[in-house]
Design a protein around this motif. Structure first.
Motif, PDB file in Angstrom:
ATOM      1  N   MET A 122     -20.698  22.964  22.853  1.00  0.00           N
ATOM      2  CA  MET A 122     -19.337  24.135  24.167  1.00  0.00           C
ATOM      3  C   MET A 122     -19.782  23.278  25.083  1.00  0.00           C
ATOM      4  SD  MET A 122     -17.403  26.467  22.243  1.00  0.00           S
ATOM      5  CE  MET A 122     -18.124  25.828  21.156  1.00  0.00           C
ATOM      6  N   ALA A 123     -20.338  22.179  25.763  1.00  0.00           N
ATOM      7  CA  ALA A 123     -20.814  21.623  26.337  1.00  0.00           C
ATOM      8  C   ALA A 123     -20.338  20.009  26.311  1.00  0.00           C
ATOM      9  CB  ALA A 123     -22.342  21.264  26.567  1.00  0.00           C
ATOM     10  N   LYS A 158     -13.149  20.194  28.278  1.00  0.00           N
ATOM     11  CA  LYS A 158     -11.712  20.291  29.115  1.00  0.00           C
ATOM     12  C   LYS A 158     -10.313  21.399  27.980  1.00  0.00           C
ATOM     13  CE  LYS A 158     -10.134  17.858  24.954  1.00  0.00           C
ATOM     14  NZ  LYS A 158      -9.745  15.699  24.340  1.00  0.00           N
ATOM     15  N   LEU A 159     -10.966  22.278  27.851  1.00  0.00           N
ATOM     16  CA  LEU A 159     -10.104  22.904  27.130  1.00  0.00           C
ATOM     17  C   LEU A 159     -10.357  24.402  27.920  1.00  0.00           C
ATOM     18  CD1 LEU A 159     -11.060  23.107  23.023  1.00  0.00           C
ATOM     19  CD2 LEU A 159      -9.078  22.573  24.713  1.00  0.00           C
ATOM     20  N   GLY A 160     -11.334  24.167  29.122  1.00  0.00           N
ATOM     21  CA  GLY A 160     -12.199  25.106  30.225  1.00  0.00           C
ATOM     22  C   GLY A 160     -12.224  26.065  29.942  1.00  0.00           C
ATOM     23  N   ILE A 200     -10.108  29.809  26.783  1.00  0.00           N
ATOM     24  CA  ILE A 200      -9.773  28.837  27.051  1.00  0.00           C
ATOM     25  C   ILE A 200      -8.925  28.851  27.936  1.00  0.00           C
ATOM     26  CG2 ILE A 200     -10.858  27.713  25.322  1.00  0.00           C
ATOM     27  CD1 ILE A 200      -7.632  27.210  23.475  1.00  0.00           C
ATOM     28  N   ASN A 201      -8.153  27.916  29.285  1.00  0.00           N
ATOM     29  CA  ASN A 201      -6.934  27.903  29.185  1.00  0.00           C
ATOM     30  C   ASN A 201      -6.257  26.946  29.482  1.00  0.00           C
ATOM     31  OD1 ASN A 201      -8.009  25.549  30.046  1.00  0.00           O
ATOM     32  ND2 ASN A 201      -8.617  25.234  32.219  1.00  0.00           N
ATOM     33  N   GLN A 202      -6.306  27.269  27.470  1.00  0.00           N
ATOM     34  CA  GLN A 202      -4.964  26.125  26.727  1.00  0.00           C
ATOM     35  C   GLN A 202      -4.355  26.933  25.659  1.00  0.00           C
ATOM     36  OE1 GLN A 202      -5.353  22.167  26.202  1.00  0.00           O
ATOM     37  NE2 GLN A 202      -6.785  21.617  27.562  1.00  0.00           N
ATOM     38  N   SER A 203      -2.701  27.294  25.452  1.00  0.00           N
ATOM     39  CA  SER A 203      -2.609  27.465  24.508  1.00  0.00           C
ATOM     40  C   SER A 203      -2.030  26.837  23.573  1.00  0.00           C
ATOM     41  CB  SER A 203      -0.481  27.915  24.732  1.00  0.00           C
ATOM     42  OG  SER A 203       0.145  29.012  23.986  1.00  0.00           O
TER      43      SER A 203
END
Length: 312
Positions: free
Chosen positions: A283-284, A290-292, A151-154
């Motif tokens: 996952m869709a 929104k988590l990328g 994912i692209n969020q920490s």
């Protein structure tokens, strides 16, 4: 303790039409926060919860670092156990009964070493037959498939976060924080969305928001990322395939031969595919998009099949 990732999981379940439930409540189909027995910030095992408080009892003797090698038989009655400890053989006799609790692998192994098992198999190893029984011929194992996403969020619990000085101090002083997180953060059990047979649910998913070193290695190779992510474990609950446990020798220190026969029955394969498809639907959802999250990339081992088909 909940995290942004576990909340996302619950939200995604709602989008698919599943209720948020109590895992040990009256309804079993849905998404729930996993429940564990804990004490002082650690998992409370059977040993810590029941055995340790009773260690002072005069009728309880615990032998650690010991390997049971044979059940002592008197005719067809179990009257004791042989075990090895510190290189020496010991024999313990009982006035009432012998209870074997070695699990689905070690229990049949010990029975067969003691002459209780399939006659043909025992004869092949020259083990005297006490009882001709189909021991080891009905292995049922839950197949688990780990589907990982970056994912692209920490917001996940990475190895670095869990082992940081602040996390360690928070855990040692307060018994909370990243190190308090259990292995599995949430559970969901799919019913009608996947398939229901004999009123049993066939697929369970265990969502892990804490990432291990193994995930880093796999994610870097297949998902081209490192650090933030999660794993959804798709578990086959009521498999129809049956495996076997057999002895490879009469040496009690030799591990048994395990033939799991995973997915031997076609219904198991079809159920598993439906479980994976439900994971993809999850996952869709907007909650996860929104988590990328990264897409699953084709695996070289499956290159003979068109990506994302049922055959793949």
């Amino acid at each position: 303790m909940t995290t942004p990732l576990t909340n996302t999981f619950m939200e995604g379940g709602k989008e698919l039409g599943f209720d948020n439930i109590d895992c040990n409540g009256g309804k079993e189909e849905g998404f729930c926060h996993a429940q564990f027995n804990t004490a002082n910030g650690v998992r409370c095992s059977t040993f810590h919860g029941f055995l340790k408080p009773a260690m002072g009892r005069i009728n309880l003797h615990v032998s650690t670092e010991s390997v049971a090698t044979k059940i002592i038989m008197q005719g067809r009655q179990a009257v004791g156990v042989e075990f090895i400890r510190d290189g020496r053989k010991h024999r313990v006799h009982t006035a009432k009964e012998v209870i074997i609790s070695g699990g689905s692998v070690e229990s049949p192994k010990l029975l067969m070493l003691s002459g209780i098992g399939p006659k043909k198999h025992l004869n092949s190893l020259a083990i005297p037959v006490v009882a001709d029984l189909p021991v080891g011929e009905n292995l049922q194992d839950h197949l688990v498939l780990g589907l990982a996403h970056c994912i692209n969020q920490s917001i996940s619990i990475t190895l670095e976060k869990a082992t940081s000085l602040s996390s360690m101090l928070q855990y040692q002083i307060l018994g909370t924080g990243n190190m308090f997180q259990n292995l599995v953060s949430l559970q969901n059990i799919f019913g009608d969305e996947v398939i229901v047979v004999d009123n049993h649910f066939d697929i369970q998913c265990n969502f892990k928001c804490n990432i291990s070193k193994t995930f880093f290695q796999v994610s870097e190779k297949y998902y081209h990322c490192s650090g933030e992510g999660f794993v959804n474990l798709v578990v086959l609950l009521h498999e129809k395939s049956r495996g076997t446990i057999t002895l490879q020798s009469t040496d009690p220190f030799d591990p048994p031969l395990i033939g799991p026969n995973y997915l031997e029955h076609p219904d198991d394969t079809n159920t598993y595919i439906k479980g994976i498809r439900t994971h993809q639907k999850l996952m869709a959802t907007s909650a996860f998009r929104k988590l990328g999250i990264t897409k699953q990339e084709p695996l070289s081992a499956c290159s003979d099949h068109v990506y994302d088909t049922d055959e793949y």
